[in-house]
Design an enzyme around this catalytic site. Structure first.
Site, mmCIF file in Angstrom:
data_model
loop_
_atom_site.group_PDB
_atom_site.id
_atom_site.type_symbol
_atom_site.label_atom_id
_atom_site.label_comp_id
_atom_site.label_asym_id
_atom_site.label_seq_id
_atom_site.Cartn_x
_atom_site.Cartn_y
_atom_site.Cartn_z
ATOM 1 N N ASP A 21 0.822 -1.208 0.000
ATOM 2 C CA ASP A 21 0.000 0.000 0.000
ATOM 3 C C ASP A 21 0.859 1.262 0.000
ATOM 4 O O ASP A 21 1.764 1.410 0.826
ATOM 5 C CB ASP A 21 -0.886 -0.023 1.261
ATOM 6 C CG ASP A 21 -2.149 0.796 1.110
ATOM 7 O OD1 ASP A 21 -2.246 1.571 0.145
ATOM 8 O OD2 ASP A 21 -3.040 0.653 1.960
ATOM 9 N N ASP A 22 0.591 2.169 -0.939
ATOM 10 C CA ASP A 22 1.244 3.480 -0.993
ATOM 11 C C ASP A 22 2.745 3.412 -1.258
ATOM 12 O O ASP A 22 3.488 4.333 -0.911
ATOM 13 C CB ASP A 22 1.011 4.259 0.315
ATOM 14 C CG ASP A 22 -0.402 4.776 0.447
ATOM 15 O OD1 ASP A 22 -1.278 4.328 -0.312
ATOM 16 O OD2 ASP A 22 -0.650 5.636 1.319
ATOM 17 N N CYS B 177 -6.568 4.236 -3.161
ATOM 18 C CA CYS B 177 -6.682 2.792 -2.911
ATOM 19 C C CYS B 177 -7.870 2.105 -3.583
ATOM 20 O O CYS B 177 -7.695 1.186 -4.390
ATOM 21 C CB CYS B 177 -6.755 2.528 -1.407
ATOM 22 S SG CYS B 177 -5.262 2.992 -0.511
ATOM 23 N N HIS C 46 -9.932 -2.713 -1.128
ATOM 24 C CA HIS C 46 -9.858 -1.573 -0.218
ATOM 25 C C HIS C 46 -10.278 -2.009 1.183
ATOM 26 O O HIS C 46 -10.985 -2.998 1.360
ATOM 27 C CB HIS C 46 -10.733 -0.423 -0.738
ATOM 28 C CG HIS C 46 -10.598 0.823 0.076
ATOM 29 N ND1 HIS C 46 -9.389 1.297 0.516
ATOM 30 C CD2 HIS C 46 -11.541 1.689 0.546
ATOM 31 C CE1 HIS C 46 -9.588 2.395 1.201
ATOM 32 N NE2 HIS C 46 -10.877 2.661 1.243
ATOM 33 N N ASP D 158 -0.635 -0.131 -5.246
ATOM 34 C CA ASP D 158 -1.895 0.388 -5.787
ATOM 35 C C ASP D 158 -1.731 1.756 -6.429
ATOM 36 O O ASP D 158 -2.501 2.136 -7.313
ATOM 37 C CB ASP D 158 -2.997 0.414 -4.719
ATOM 38 C CG ASP D 158 -2.550 1.002 -3.398
ATOM 39 O OD1 ASP D 158 -1.387 1.425 -3.280
ATOM 40 O OD2 ASP D 158 -3.373 1.016 -2.452
ATOM 41 N N HIS D 159 -0.724 2.508 -6.025
ATOM 42 C CA HIS D 159 -0.425 3.824 -6.618
ATOM 43 C C HIS D 159 0.891 4.308 -6.055
ATOM 44 O O HIS D 159 1.504 3.652 -5.208
ATOM 45 C CB HIS D 159 -1.538 4.843 -6.311
ATOM 46 C CG HIS D 159 -1.990 4.791 -4.889
ATOM 47 N ND1 HIS D 159 -1.217 5.251 -3.856
ATOM 48 C CD2 HIS D 159 -3.125 4.297 -4.330
ATOM 49 C CE1 HIS D 159 -1.865 5.047 -2.707
ATOM 50 N NE2 HIS D 159 -3.011 4.466 -2.968
#
Length: 493
Positions: free
Chosen positions: A46-47, A85, A139, A321-322
């Site tokens: 994540d992130d 997300c 999510h 995710d990004h």
């Protein structure tokens, strides 16, 4: 007599065929009955931005992700479809773009628009795999989960039911967000990602003799930046670089920016105004420590895979995710169309791909993962997907590939019902062009054009109003209007 001779002749011919082509029947039988299924270890972080050793960062400590990179293919130009997300994960896991899933926020479930969608893990489940989830894959809220995707109930998929974002009581007992950072001398399992890794290893040992699609989702380095003290101690704070370009791009429309609301919700960060330099250093230190903490959990997973003798028969994919801003352009966190938010790390190691430790500059997207993993596993690629299998690129990393990647983000963020404006963005080799379109009538309210220099990927100046770039702007606008299918390699259109 003649009939007997014919029968004997037939038998002899059949025997000769089987001797000459011993694999004839194996070739015509379904793959599942003639070959051992290849497993999939599907690692989500994540992130996580491209701040990794294998992407050229000399300060960050990521030996295990770098180890995976040496055994696989690193995608230098991978992009998500929406830099937050929920929409990003819905897009990747369905293989459909946000305007198809209708997920542009953190609350909408993709099955509202696509009730019969077969997700990536669900597709593997339907093809004889144990499809299992440990940690954050969809999510975070319970309402965003999708039980039909999995062979068994998810494990630790919802943070609210797991806890352990914090250890200190003053933080863990707080309602909502507490401190943005926490540094405590505790074991890895005191925080949620250590717990997730332990659970994933346990699951791996239980399913090692069956074909599996095991999805493992780590929550750090998502805020709060909480990791055991030993990971903070890997770094000297004054050696961690400050943001390279702390000011927004010249001539940028306000709609492209934000107030870093996600960060400002934490109790030790100012609600308004500049973030003090000491706090910037502390936050960046916390991000680095969190990445190294997660890297260590990934290393434990890889070690267990090797211990169980599964490394040579398992596809391993690591994705985020990004991306993320850490003060660049005056921004923190995600939720823009800028490069730092839309570009993601992506590494794939596959036993049936000969290239190892190789980098490719081909432009790829999150939606490409679904068809890629299907093909790598020997499964047919569903027709309805919006992505392109990357297998040909993995086999020939220098080959011509997509012209562009497509991302989008709504404003305001967060909105109610429907967004007022959607920013649609197309990224080519050297440029990014973005249109902010009224969501109801399609009217273009603002445009952005950025050129990326060879030595960096930060937006310096919006060139959209400059006459010398009119031809480039026209070309990129046409590409954006034509859509993703026109950006594919010619033979894939």
């Amino acid at each position: 007599m003649m009939s007997e001779i014919k029968k004997m002749t037939t038998v002899i011919i059949t025997m000769l065929v089987l001797m000459v082509v011993p694999n004839l029947y194996a070739q015509i039988l379904p793959r599942s009955t003639t070959a051992k299924k290849v497993n999939v270890l599907f690692i989500a972080v994540d992130d996580l931005r491209n701040q990794l050793g294998c992407y050229g960062d000399s300060v960050i400590i990521t030996p295990n992700i770098d180890r995976l990179a040496k055994n696989g293919i690193v995608f230098n130009n991978a992009y998500c479809q929406q830099a937050v997300c929920g929409p990003s994960r819905a897009s990747l896991l369905t293989g459909r773009r946000p305007d198809v899933t209708k997920v542009w926020d953190l609350e909408t479930h993709f099955r509202k628009a696509l009730p019969n969608a077969v997700t990536l893990p669900q597709y593997f489940k339907e093809n004889g795999y144990q499809s299992l989830c440990v940690g954050k894959i969809y999510h975070d809220p319970a309402a965003s989960q999708d039980s039909i995707s999995w062979s068994a109930p998810e494990i630790m998929a919802v943070t609210g039911t797991v806890g352990h974002k914090y250890v200190l009581k003053k933080n863990s007992k707080a309602k909502g967000k507490a401190a943005a950072v926490e540094c405590v001398n505790v074991p890895d399992s005191a925080y949620v990602d250590g717990m997730v890794c332990n659970a994933a290893i346990k699951v791996l040992r239980e399913i090692k003799d069956k074909p599996f699609f095991l999805a493992v989702g780590f929550r750090r380095p998502h805020l709060p930046f909480t990791a055991p003290k030993k990971y903070w101690d890997y770094y000297k704070r004054d050696e961690i670089p400050m943001p390279k370009q702390p000011a927004p791009p010249q001539n940028v429309p306000e709609i492209a920016l934000h107030n870093s609301t996600e960060l400002r919700g934490y109790t030790d960060v100012p609600d308004e105004g500049p973030i003090p330099p000491d706090k910037i250093r502390q936050l960046r230190h916390g991000y680095y420590a969190s990445v190294t903490y997660t890297d260590m959990q990934i290393g434990r997973l890889l070690d267990e895979l090797n211990k169980q003798g599964l490394m040579d028969n398992t596809i391993i994919v690591l994705w985020s995710d990004h991306g993320y801003h850490l003060g660049e352009l005056g921004l923190w966190c995600k939720s823009t169309n800028f490069e730092s938010d839309t570009r993601i790390p992506l590494i794939i190691s596959a036993p049936n791909i000969k290239n190892k430790g190789v980098y490719t500059d081909g432009i790829v997207e999150s939606v490409d993962l679904y068809p890629t993993l299907a093909q790598l596993a020997g499964l047919s690629i569903p027709d309805e997907l919006d992505g392109l299998s990357m297998v040909p690129l993995m086999e020939a990393p220098e080959r011509p590939w997509k012209k562009a990647a497509f991302s989008q983000f709504p404003r305001p963020w967060m909105y109610k019902n429907l967004p007022r404006v959607m920013g649609y963005s197309v990224r080519t080799k050297d440029f990014r062009y973005t249109e902010w379109r009224n969501f109801k009538n399609g009217t273009i309210e603002f445009t952005e054009l950025y050129r990326y220099q060879a030595n960096g990927r930060l937006e310096e100046k919006n060139l959209a109003a400059m006459k010398q770039y009119d031809n480039i702007k026209i070309t990129l606008k046409q590409l954006l209007d034509d859509g993703w299918q026109k950006a594919l390699p010619v033979k894939n259109r």
